[in-house]
Design a protein around this motif. Structure first.
Motif, mmCIF file in Angstrom:
data_model
loop_
_atom_site.group_PDB
_atom_site.id
_atom_site.type_symbol
_atom_site.label_atom_id
_atom_site.label_comp_id
_atom_site.label_asym_id
_atom_site.label_seq_id
_atom_site.Cartn_x
_atom_site.Cartn_y
_atom_site.Cartn_z
ATOM 1 N N GLN A 2 -75.212 -38.419 75.971
ATOM 2 C CA GLN A 2 -74.819 -38.444 77.376
ATOM 3 C C GLN A 2 -74.776 -37.013 77.892
ATOM 4 O OE1 GLN A 2 -71.763 -41.188 78.757
ATOM 5 N NE2 GLN A 2 -70.765 -39.510 79.833
ATOM 6 N N ILE A 26 -78.267 -41.016 78.467
ATOM 7 C CA ILE A 26 -77.442 -41.449 79.595
ATOM 8 C C ILE A 26 -77.111 -40.228 80.447
ATOM 9 C CG2 ILE A 26 -75.268 -42.521 80.307
ATOM 10 C CD1 ILE A 26 -76.986 -44.477 78.794
ATOM 11 N N ALA A 28 -74.639 -38.803 83.374
ATOM 12 C CA ALA A 28 -73.312 -39.144 83.893
ATOM 13 C C ALA A 28 -72.908 -38.230 85.040
ATOM 14 C CB ALA A 28 -72.282 -39.045 82.776
ATOM 15 N N PRO A 33 -70.973 -42.770 83.191
ATOM 16 C CA PRO A 33 -72.405 -43.044 83.043
ATOM 17 C C PRO A 33 -72.963 -43.727 84.296
ATOM 18 C CG PRO A 33 -71.164 -43.833 81.135
ATOM 19 C CD PRO A 33 -70.175 -43.442 82.168
ATOM 20 N N ARG A 36 -79.583 -44.564 82.910
ATOM 21 C CA ARG A 36 -80.116 -44.550 81.543
ATOM 22 C C ARG A 36 -81.599 -44.182 81.640
ATOM 23 N NH1 ARG A 36 -78.930 -49.486 79.890
ATOM 24 N NH2 ARG A 36 -77.084 -48.803 78.778
#
Length: 79
Positions: A2, A26, A28, A33, A36
């Motif tokens: 992420q 991901i 964020a 989040p 994707r």
């Protein structure tokens, strides 16, 4: 993995490479989040429009056979 939006903007090439390796990426916003990054699987083969340009194709003798065309048409009617 992420990453923040800022990291995604500065490291996009690396993130794309990670997605190509199968890693989940991901993006964020404020640790939440929101996106994707996915690999588009239908384009993995590397085929392209016009890939047969300049090449000869062999077409079978029955390609335009009226009886075969009728059989094909009937198979669609049954579906």
């Amino acid at each position: 993995m992420q990453v923040s939006i800022h990291e995604a903007k500065t490291q996009l090439s690396k993130l794309i490479a990670a997605a190509e390796r199968g890693e989940e990426v991901i993006i964020a916003r404020r640790d939440k989040p929101i996106v994707r990054l996915n690999l588009i699987t239908e384009f993995q083969g590397g085929s392209r429009i016009g890939g047969l340009k300049g090449k000869k194709l062999k077409i079978g003798a029955k390609f335009d056979d009226p009886q075969l065309n009728k059989e094909i048409a009937r198979s669609f009617e049954q579906a």
